[in-house]
Design a protein around this motif. Sequence first.
Motif, PDB file in Angstrom:
ATOM      1  N   UNK A  33      45.972  37.854 -31.889  1.00 27.64           N
ATOM      2  CA  UNK A  33      46.209  38.620 -30.666  1.00 27.64           C
ATOM      3  C   UNK A  33      45.008  39.435 -30.203  1.00 27.64           C
ATOM      4  N   UNK A  34      44.297  40.060 -31.126  1.00 29.21           N
ATOM      5  CA  UNK A  34      43.247  41.001 -30.749  1.00 29.21           C
ATOM      6  C   UNK A  34      41.900  40.639 -31.369  1.00 29.21           C
ATOM      7  N   UNK A  35      40.869  40.773 -30.573  1.00 34.01           N
ATOM      8  CA  UNK A  35      39.497  40.610 -31.040  1.00 34.01           C
ATOM      9  C   UNK A  35      38.698  41.793 -30.516  1.00 34.01           C
ATOM     10  N   UNK A  36      37.996  42.471 -31.398  1.00 27.64           N
ATOM     11  CA  UNK A  36      37.240  43.655 -31.003  1.00 27.64           C
ATOM     12  C   UNK A  36      35.868  43.279 -30.467  1.00 27.64           C
ATOM     13  N   UNK A  37      35.395  44.097 -29.557  1.00 27.69           N
ATOM     14  CA  UNK A  37      34.029  43.976 -29.073  1.00 27.69           C
ATOM     15  C   UNK A  37      33.062  44.314 -30.209  1.00 27.69           C
ATOM     16  N   UNK A  38      31.848  43.804 -30.109  1.00 27.03           N
ATOM     17  CA  UNK A  38      30.785  44.200 -31.031  1.00 27.03           C
ATOM     18  C   UNK A  38      30.201  45.496 -30.470  1.00 27.03           C
ATOM     19  N   UNK A  39      30.337  46.555 -31.213  1.00 26.03           N
ATOM     20  CA  UNK A  39      29.938  47.864 -30.705  1.00 26.03           C
ATOM     21  C   UNK A  39      28.616  48.318 -31.298  1.00 26.03           C
ATOM     22  N   UNK A  40      27.903  49.070 -30.501  1.00 27.12           N
ATOM     23  CA  UNK A  40      26.653  49.690 -30.939  1.00 27.12           C
ATOM     24  C   UNK A  40      26.972  51.145 -31.250  1.00 27.12           C
ATOM     25  N   UNK A  41      27.221  51.431 -32.511  1.00 26.17           N
ATOM     26  CA  UNK A  41      27.624  52.774 -32.904  1.00 26.17           C
ATOM     27  C   UNK A  41      26.548  53.773 -32.478  1.00 26.17           C
ATOM     28  N   UNK A  42      26.962  54.762 -31.703  1.00 26.78           N
ATOM     29  CA  UNK A  42      26.032  55.775 -31.233  1.00 26.78           C
ATOM     30  C   UNK A  42      25.549  55.559 -29.817  1.00 26.78           C
ATOM     31  N   UNK A  43      25.904  54.414 -29.220  1.00 28.19           N
ATOM     32  CA  UNK A  43      25.493  54.175 -27.839  1.00 28.19           C
ATOM     33  C   UNK A  43      26.630  53.543 -27.046  1.00 28.19           C
ATOM     34  N   UNK A  44      27.437  54.366 -26.389  1.00 27.62           N
ATOM     35  CA  UNK A  44      28.500  53.795 -25.565  1.00 27.62           C
ATOM     36  C   UNK A  44      27.961  52.959 -24.411  1.00 27.62           C
ATOM     37  N   UNK A  45      26.754  53.249 -23.953  1.00 27.47           N
ATOM     38  CA  UNK A  45      26.160  52.466 -22.864  1.00 27.47           C
ATOM     39  C   UNK A  45      25.867  51.044 -23.327  1.00 27.47           C
ATOM     40  N   UNK A  46      25.250  50.902 -24.501  1.00 26.43           N
ATOM     41  CA  UNK A  46      24.951  49.573 -25.041  1.00 26.43           C
ATOM     42  C   UNK A  46      26.251  48.838 -25.333  1.00 26.43           C
ATOM     43  N   UNK A  47      27.234  49.536 -25.891  1.00 27.24           N
ATOM     44  CA  UNK A  47      28.530  48.917 -26.167  1.00 27.24           C
ATOM     45  C   UNK A  47      29.158  48.402 -24.883  1.00 27.24           C
ATOM     46  N   UNK A  48      29.082  49.162 -23.801  1.00 24.45           N
ATOM     47  CA  UNK A  48      29.595  48.732 -22.497  1.00 24.45           C
ATOM     48  C   UNK A  48      28.888  47.457 -22.034  1.00 24.45           C
ATOM     49  N   UNK A  49      27.564  47.401 -22.206  1.00 24.54           N
ATOM     50  CA  UNK A  49      26.808  46.212 -21.807  1.00 24.54           C
ATOM     51  C   UNK A  49      27.218  44.985 -22.621  1.00 24.54           C
ATOM     52  N   UNK A  50      27.477  45.173 -23.889  1.00 26.49           N
ATOM     53  CA  UNK A  50      27.939  44.064 -24.728  1.00 26.49           C
ATOM     54  C   UNK A  50      29.322  43.613 -24.263  1.00 26.49           C
ATOM     55  N   UNK A  51      30.185  44.563 -23.954  1.00 28.73           N
ATOM     56  CA  UNK A  51      31.527  44.262 -23.442  1.00 28.73           C
ATOM     57  C   UNK A  51      31.430  43.385 -22.195  1.00 28.73           C
ATOM     58  N   UNK A  52      30.591  43.796 -21.265  1.00 27.15           N
ATOM     59  CA  UNK A  52      30.406  43.045 -20.010  1.00 27.15           C
ATOM     60  C   UNK A  52      29.811  41.660 -20.280  1.00 27.15           C
ATOM     61  N   UNK A  53      28.903  41.560 -21.238  1.00 21.23           N
ATOM     62  CA  UNK A  53      28.306  40.269 -21.605  1.00 21.23           C
ATOM     63  C   UNK A  53      29.392  39.277 -22.013  1.00 21.23           C
ATOM     64  N   UNK A  54      30.295  39.698 -22.892  1.00 17.57           N
ATOM     65  CA  UNK A  54      31.351  38.788 -23.338  1.00 17.57           C
ATOM     66  C   UNK A  54      32.241  38.355 -22.180  1.00 17.57           C
ATOM     67  N   UNK A  55      32.487  39.238 -21.260  1.00 20.27           N
ATOM     68  CA  UNK A  55      33.317  38.896 -20.107  1.00 20.27           C
ATOM     69  C   UNK A  55      32.595  37.945 -19.165  1.00 20.27           C
ATOM     70  N   UNK A  56      31.358  38.266 -18.844  1.00 22.08           N
ATOM     71  CA  UNK A  56      30.620  37.490 -17.844  1.00 22.08           C
ATOM     72  C   UNK A  56      30.099  36.158 -18.387  1.00 22.08           C
ATOM     73  N   UNK A  57      29.639  36.149 -19.622  1.00 24.06           N
ATOM     74  CA  UNK A  57      29.048  34.934 -20.188  1.00 24.06           C
ATOM     75  C   UNK A  57      30.058  34.026 -20.882  1.00 24.06           C
ATOM     76  N   UNK A  58      31.118  34.623 -21.427  1.00 19.12           N
ATOM     77  CA  UNK A  58      32.047  33.834 -22.238  1.00 19.12           C
ATOM     78  C   UNK A  58      33.496  33.902 -21.755  1.00 19.12           C
ATOM     79  N   UNK A  59      33.757  34.651 -20.711  1.00 15.54           N
ATOM     80  CA  UNK A  59      35.127  34.757 -20.202  1.00 15.54           C
ATOM     81  C   UNK A  59      36.093  35.401 -21.165  1.00 15.54           C
ATOM     82  N   UNK A  60      35.602  36.300 -22.001  1.00 13.58           N
ATOM     83  CA  UNK A  60      36.439  36.951 -23.016  1.00 13.58           C
ATOM     84  C   UNK A  60      36.614  38.429 -22.710  1.00 13.58           C
TER      85      UNK A  60
END
Length: 186
Positions: A33-60
């Motif tokens: 049911x659930x898959x977590x984003x790969x997070x950059x501990x200490x940088x919510x901005x980088x984590x947000x960019x990774x989140x968007x990458x998975x959505x835009x590049x992989x449809x996840x």
Amino acid sequence: GDFSYYDLTQGSPFRAYCDSYAGFVHKFKDRLELFANIDAIGSPEVTWNIQRFFEEEHGLRLVPVVHHGTHLKWVEKYIANGYDIIGLGGYARKIARDELIRWTDEVFVSICPASNGYKPIIRVHGFALTAWEYMTRWPWYCVDSTSWVKYSAYGWIILPRWTKERGFRYDRQPLVVNMSWRSPFK
């Protein structure tokens, strides 16, 4: 901190890692049911960019992760962008009890408004958070940790409370019983 490792350009080691993870998620998304984003501990901005990458590049649409101590605007940002679940992380680090409670209270106050009967408006997963006190303090959707593995590795058994009148009591803190004289935690 130095977040240069989290480079998402074509050919970078981190991008290859993310692409591999995306393949894993696509392979198992019908069974889990659930898959977590790969997070950059200490940088919510980088984590947000990774989140968007998975959505835009992989449809996840992975579960976004917000770490203990992060400004609440990041929780609000995920909610404003239509996420119906977030993960709260960073609890595996040594955090003073009062600080852990203060920040997590703030998160739940913000997502449990009076207009919703003080119930969460989104689901919340707690990473590394299975201490009884914390599991029962807030309305989690789900939690995880490796504590149960560690207990069993050292000969401890976690047992639900029992009363003659009601049987097993899952609404009470469980008993932890040592079954090994070798345990380093006696």
